[in-house]
Design an enzyme around this catalytic site. Sequence first.
Site, mmCIF file in Angstrom:
data_model
loop_
_atom_site.group_PDB
_atom_site.id
_atom_site.type_symbol
_atom_site.label_atom_id
_atom_site.label_comp_id
_atom_site.label_asym_id
_atom_site.label_seq_id
_atom_site.Cartn_x
_atom_site.Cartn_y
_atom_site.Cartn_z
ATOM 1 N N LYS A 13 0.843 -1.209 0.000
ATOM 2 C CA LYS A 13 0.000 0.000 0.000
ATOM 3 C C LYS A 13 0.875 1.255 0.000
ATOM 4 O O LYS A 13 0.672 2.165 -0.799
ATOM 5 C CB LYS A 13 -0.926 0.019 1.234
ATOM 6 C CG LYS A 13 -1.840 -1.200 1.346
ATOM 7 C CD LYS A 13 -2.766 -1.116 2.559
ATOM 8 C CE LYS A 13 -2.077 -1.129 3.911
ATOM 9 N NZ LYS A 13 -1.355 -2.381 4.210
ATOM 10 N N ARG A 88 -10.119 0.401 8.321
ATOM 11 C CA ARG A 88 -9.619 -0.929 8.674
ATOM 12 C C ARG A 88 -10.674 -1.768 9.382
ATOM 13 O O ARG A 88 -10.408 -2.908 9.732
ATOM 14 C CB ARG A 88 -8.458 -0.775 9.661
ATOM 15 C CG ARG A 88 -7.158 -0.353 9.035
ATOM 16 C CD ARG A 88 -6.278 -1.483 8.808
ATOM 17 N NE ARG A 88 -5.007 -1.597 9.442
ATOM 18 C CZ ARG A 88 -3.895 -0.959 9.136
ATOM 19 N NH1 ARG A 88 -3.874 0.030 8.301
ATOM 20 N NH2 ARG A 88 -2.771 -1.305 9.687
ATOM 21 N N ARG A 127 11.833 -5.175 5.558
ATOM 22 C CA ARG A 127 11.573 -3.775 5.192
ATOM 23 C C ARG A 127 12.472 -2.799 5.957
ATOM 24 O O ARG A 127 12.757 -2.968 7.137
ATOM 25 C CB ARG A 127 10.115 -3.420 5.489
ATOM 26 C CG ARG A 127 9.855 -1.921 5.339
ATOM 27 C CD ARG A 127 8.411 -1.551 5.326
ATOM 28 N NE ARG A 127 7.676 -2.175 6.394
ATOM 29 C CZ ARG A 127 6.353 -2.223 6.439
ATOM 30 N NH1 ARG A 127 5.642 -1.702 5.457
ATOM 31 N NH2 ARG A 127 5.748 -2.785 7.445
ATOM 32 N N ARG A 160 10.897 -0.796 11.429
ATOM 33 C CA ARG A 160 9.726 -0.481 12.245
ATOM 34 C C ARG A 160 9.618 -1.434 13.422
ATOM 35 O O ARG A 160 9.851 -2.627 13.291
ATOM 36 C CB ARG A 160 8.454 -0.559 11.377
ATOM 37 C CG ARG A 160 8.013 0.783 10.864
ATOM 38 C CD ARG A 160 6.943 0.696 9.829
ATOM 39 N NE ARG A 160 5.771 -0.082 10.229
ATOM 40 C CZ ARG A 160 4.689 -0.232 9.470
ATOM 41 N NH1 ARG A 160 4.627 0.345 8.283
ATOM 42 N NH2 ARG A 160 3.667 -0.951 9.886
ATOM 43 N N ARG A 171 -0.538 -8.877 13.413
ATOM 44 C CA ARG A 171 -1.133 -7.916 12.473
ATOM 45 C C ARG A 171 -1.932 -8.648 11.397
ATOM 46 O O ARG A 171 -2.987 -8.176 10.970
ATOM 47 C CB ARG A 171 -0.026 -7.056 11.842
ATOM 48 C CG ARG A 171 0.571 -6.069 12.842
ATOM 49 C CD ARG A 171 1.923 -5.532 12.398
ATOM 50 N NE ARG A 171 1.895 -4.852 11.131
ATOM 51 C CZ ARG A 171 2.974 -4.619 10.376
ATOM 52 N NH1 ARG A 171 4.172 -5.034 10.782
ATOM 53 N NH2 ARG A 171 2.854 -3.986 9.237
HETATM 54 P P1 AP5 Z 1 4.784 -1.554 1.920
HETATM 55 O O1 AP5 Z 1 4.442 -0.797 0.691
HETATM 56 O O2 AP5 Z 1 5.490 -0.845 3.010
HETATM 57 O O3 AP5 Z 1 3.492 -2.326 2.462
HETATM 58 P P2 AP5 Z 1 2.200 -1.799 3.222
HETATM 59 O O4 AP5 Z 1 1.019 -2.444 2.573
HETATM 60 O O5 AP5 Z 1 2.212 -0.308 3.309
HETATM 61 O O6 AP5 Z 1 2.439 -2.497 4.614
HETATM 62 P P3 AP5 Z 1 2.365 -1.928 6.113
HETATM 63 O O7 AP5 Z 1 3.131 -2.883 6.950
HETATM 64 O O8 AP5 Z 1 2.730 -0.476 6.156
HETATM 65 O O9 AP5 Z 1 0.855 -2.091 6.366
HETATM 66 P P4 AP5 Z 1 0.117 -2.055 7.693
HETATM 67 O O10 AP5 Z 1 -1.243 -1.925 7.158
HETATM 68 O O11 AP5 Z 1 0.330 -3.179 8.612
HETATM 69 O O12 AP5 Z 1 0.792 -0.841 8.480
HETATM 70 P P5 AP5 Z 1 0.253 0.616 8.864
HETATM 71 O O13 AP5 Z 1 1.421 1.494 8.907
HETATM 72 O O14 AP5 Z 1 -0.905 0.982 8.032
HETATM 73 O O15 AP5 Z 1 5.668 -2.838 1.456
HETATM 74 C C1 AP5 Z 1 6.155 -3.748 2.424
HETATM 75 C C2 AP5 Z 1 7.556 -4.203 2.032
HETATM 76 O O16 AP5 Z 1 7.486 -4.937 0.803
HETATM 77 C C3 AP5 Z 1 8.553 -3.073 1.771
HETATM 78 O O17 AP5 Z 1 9.798 -3.488 2.228
HETATM 79 C C4 AP5 Z 1 8.539 -2.911 0.242
HETATM 80 O O18 AP5 Z 1 9.773 -2.423 -0.234
HETATM 81 C C5 AP5 Z 1 8.295 -4.336 -0.214
HETATM 82 N N1 AP5 Z 1 7.525 -4.433 -1.464
HETATM 83 C C6 AP5 Z 1 6.484 -3.646 -1.864
HETATM 84 N N2 AP5 Z 1 6.012 -4.065 -3.067
HETATM 85 C C7 AP5 Z 1 6.747 -5.160 -3.394
HETATM 86 C C8 AP5 Z 1 6.737 -6.045 -4.517
HETATM 87 N N3 AP5 Z 1 5.876 -5.891 -5.529
HETATM 88 N N4 AP5 Z 1 7.648 -7.060 -4.533
HETATM 89 C C9 AP5 Z 1 8.538 -7.227 -3.518
HETATM 90 N N5 AP5 Z 1 8.590 -6.409 -2.437
HETATM 91 C C10 AP5 Z 1 7.700 -5.393 -2.376
HETATM 92 O O19 AP5 Z 1 -0.301 0.351 10.339
HETATM 93 C C11 AP5 Z 1 0.573 0.091 11.411
HETATM 94 C C12 AP5 Z 1 -0.229 -0.010 12.715
HETATM 95 O O20 AP5 Z 1 -0.890 1.248 12.965
HETATM 96 C C13 AP5 Z 1 -1.369 -1.036 12.712
HETATM 97 O O21 AP5 Z 1 -0.904 -2.327 13.056
HETATM 98 C C14 AP5 Z 1 -2.304 -0.448 13.759
HETATM 99 O O22 AP5 Z 1 -1.829 -0.698 15.060
HETATM 100 C C15 AP5 Z 1 -2.191 1.047 13.498
HETATM 101 N N6 AP5 Z 1 -3.189 1.520 12.521
HETATM 102 C C16 AP5 Z 1 -2.911 2.112 11.317
HETATM 103 N N7 AP5 Z 1 -4.053 2.430 10.698
HETATM 104 C C17 AP5 Z 1 -5.071 2.023 11.501
HETATM 105 C C18 AP5 Z 1 -6.479 2.063 11.388
HETATM 106 N N8 AP5 Z 1 -7.103 2.584 10.308
HETATM 107 N N9 AP5 Z 1 -7.217 1.553 12.410
HETATM 108 C C19 AP5 Z 1 -6.630 1.050 13.509
HETATM 109 N N10 AP5 Z 1 -5.298 0.958 13.679
HETATM 110 C C20 AP5 Z 1 -4.524 1.456 12.676
HETATM 111 MG MG MG Z 2 2.361 1.071 4.888
#
Ligand code: AP5
Ligand code: MG
Length: 214
Positions: A13, A88, A127, A160, A171
């Site tokens: 994402k 979410r 990552r 992270r 997660r």
């Molecule tokens: P990346 O693009 O970073 O993936 P992502 O989908 O953004 O993954 P996240 O881990 O950020 O998602 P998340 O939803 O758990 O975290 P968030 O910060 O929202 O890619 C991942 C890796 O893969 C990278 O190393 C990249 O280089 C690599 N990659 C990408 N594309 C690739 C490809 N095609 N091939 C190979 N490699 C690739 O949330 C974190 C925490 O915040 C949650 O756990 C929760 O506690 C809280 N939170 C956030 N939003 C909410 C909400 N709306 N409600 C409640 N709690 C929330």
């Molecule tokens: Mg992300």
Amino acid sequence: MNLILLGPPGAGKGTQAKFLVDKYKIPQISTGDILRHAVKERSELGLRAQAFMDAGALVPDDLVVSIIRDRLTWPDASAGFILDGFPRTVAQADALAVMLTASGKDIDHVLSIVVAEDELVERVVGRLTCKGCGRGYHRKFDPPKNDAVCDACSAELYQREDDREETMRSRLQAYAAQTAPLVEYYAAKGLLRTVNGIGSIQNIQASIVSVLEG
Ligand code: AP5
Ligand code: MG
């Protein structure tokens, strides 16, 4: 264009959001980035959110809904936005619908990025994230030119706190239980567009553009 990026942790994402920001000149609104910033600043929001994030659990709906309610009023979001990691839960999606209706806006597309679980774990564990602009890298799949700093802004890269394998498993469970129902939720509204998230980052960018413009 008003977009939602839906997908499990590690689906890409954030990676695809950075591309879409450049292409469509609309802001990425990542609740994860906003919450990590609040934790770093030790603000009241950060202090309330940290334990949930460290455990790999979702932060309570009222906290994230109020972040988005405020953020969507910023002038840069008037011509469109990319919601990354929000909504979410069904309650968050319902709250978003109410706030958009009140401001005369609509969601144009919900992009669901699909990646198998084993690959998600490998992506997240490898990552690296930029302390400055939040851009993500991967030690193997998308390495920075220089190991320690961001290609885009030269700030330091870090791992992270929630990217340890055990926390990642929690997660994934939170995603399956609380977020996956949104696939059906948005399909029923005719907004769901599914993209295969396996393959090169560039190929996925191309599939997304063809889904959005095709
Ligand atoms: P990346 O693009 O970073 O993936 P992502 O989908 O953004 O993954 P996240 O881990 O950020 O998602 P998340 O939803 O758990 O975290 P968030 O910060 O929202 O890619 C991942 C890796 O893969 C990278 O190393 C990249 O280089 C690599 N990659 C990408 N594309 C690739 C490809 N095609 N091939 C190979 N490699 C690739 O949330 C974190 C925490 O915040 C949650 O756990 C929760 O506690 C809280 N939170 C956030 N939003 C909410 C909400 N709306 N409600 C409640 N709690 C929330
Ligand atoms: Mg992300």
